[in-house]
Write a protein that holds these residues in place. Structure first.
Motif, short mmCIF file in Angstrom:
data_model
loop_
_atom_site.label_atom_id
_atom_site.label_comp_id
_atom_site.label_asym_id
_atom_site.label_seq_id
_atom_site.Cartn_x
_atom_site.Cartn_y
_atom_site.Cartn_z
N ARG A 87 0.84 -1.19 0.00
CA ARG A 87 0.00 0.00 0.00
C ARG A 87 0.88 1.24 0.00
N GLN A 88 0.34 2.34 -0.46
CA GLN A 88 1.03 3.63 -0.47
C GLN A 88 0.33 4.56 0.50
N VAL A 89 1.11 5.30 1.28
CA VAL A 89 0.56 6.28 2.20
C VAL A 89 0.89 7.67 1.67
N ASP A 90 -0.14 8.49 1.51
CA ASP A 90 0.02 9.88 1.07
C ASP A 90 -0.22 10.78 2.28
N LEU A 91 0.72 11.68 2.52
CA LEU A 91 0.59 12.65 3.60
C LEU A 91 0.43 14.03 2.98
N LEU A 92 -0.66 14.71 3.31
CA LEU A 92 -0.93 16.06 2.82
C LEU A 92 -0.79 17.02 3.99
N PHE A 93 0.02 18.05 3.81
CA PHE A 93 0.33 18.99 4.89
C PHE A 93 -0.43 20.30 4.72
N ALA A 94 -0.72 20.94 5.84
CA ALA A 94 -1.41 22.23 5.82
C ALA A 94 -0.48 23.34 5.33
N GLU A 95 0.81 23.21 5.63
CA GLU A 95 1.79 24.21 5.22
C GLU A 95 2.94 23.55 4.48
N LYS A 96 3.62 24.33 3.70
CA LYS A 96 4.77 23.85 2.94
C LYS A 96 5.88 23.40 3.88
N GLN A 97 6.47 22.25 3.60
CA GLN A 97 7.60 21.72 4.35
C GLN A 97 8.88 22.07 3.60
N THR A 98 9.97 22.24 4.32
CA THR A 98 11.26 22.54 3.71
C THR A 98 12.34 21.72 4.40
N ASP A 99 13.30 21.21 3.62
CA ASP A 99 14.39 20.45 4.23
C ASP A 99 15.34 21.38 4.98
N GLU A 100 16.24 20.79 5.75
CA GLU A 100 17.13 21.58 6.61
C GLU A 100 18.08 22.49 5.84
N ASP A 101 18.34 22.19 4.57
CA ASP A 101 19.22 23.02 3.76
C ASP A 101 18.48 24.13 3.01
N GLY A 102 17.16 24.09 3.03
CA GLY A 102 16.37 25.06 2.28
C GLY A 102 16.35 24.79 0.79
#
Length: 97
Positions: A28-43
């Protein structure tokens, strides 16, 4: 956690362990939808949704999406990495495909 099962067309109440098991052992595949944009630690990378799949039950792939488009970047993890990176509790919506 409340999870929308797209295949069985119902809502389920699943734990973190249940979700990992469904990805690892039940294809199965799990899709996560976020309320706000996520950014990695390096930007370097920003995303507002991610998909989690498994290659063989031991290796996991996280694909990133931004505004409905799949980005070319992805990350690979082993089952031990999942505790630090797979965080469905932070998503506004969880879908099971």
């Amino acid at each position: 956690m409340k999870v929308n099962d797209v295949i069985q067309k119902c809502e389920k109440d699943l734990t973190w362990e249940d979700l990992v098991d469904l990805v690892a052992n039940h294809n199965r595949q799990v899709d996560l939808l976020f309320a706000e944009k996520q950014t990695d630690e390096d930007g370097y990378l920003s995303w507002d949704a991610e998909n989690w799949t498994s290659v063989d039950g031991k290796r996991f792939i996280r694909s990133y999406l931004l505004e409905g488009r799949t980005l070319s970047d992805f990350s690979g993890y082993n089952k031990y990495d999942m505790k630090g990176y797979f965080k469905p509790e932070t998503a506004k919506e969880i879908r099971l495909n």
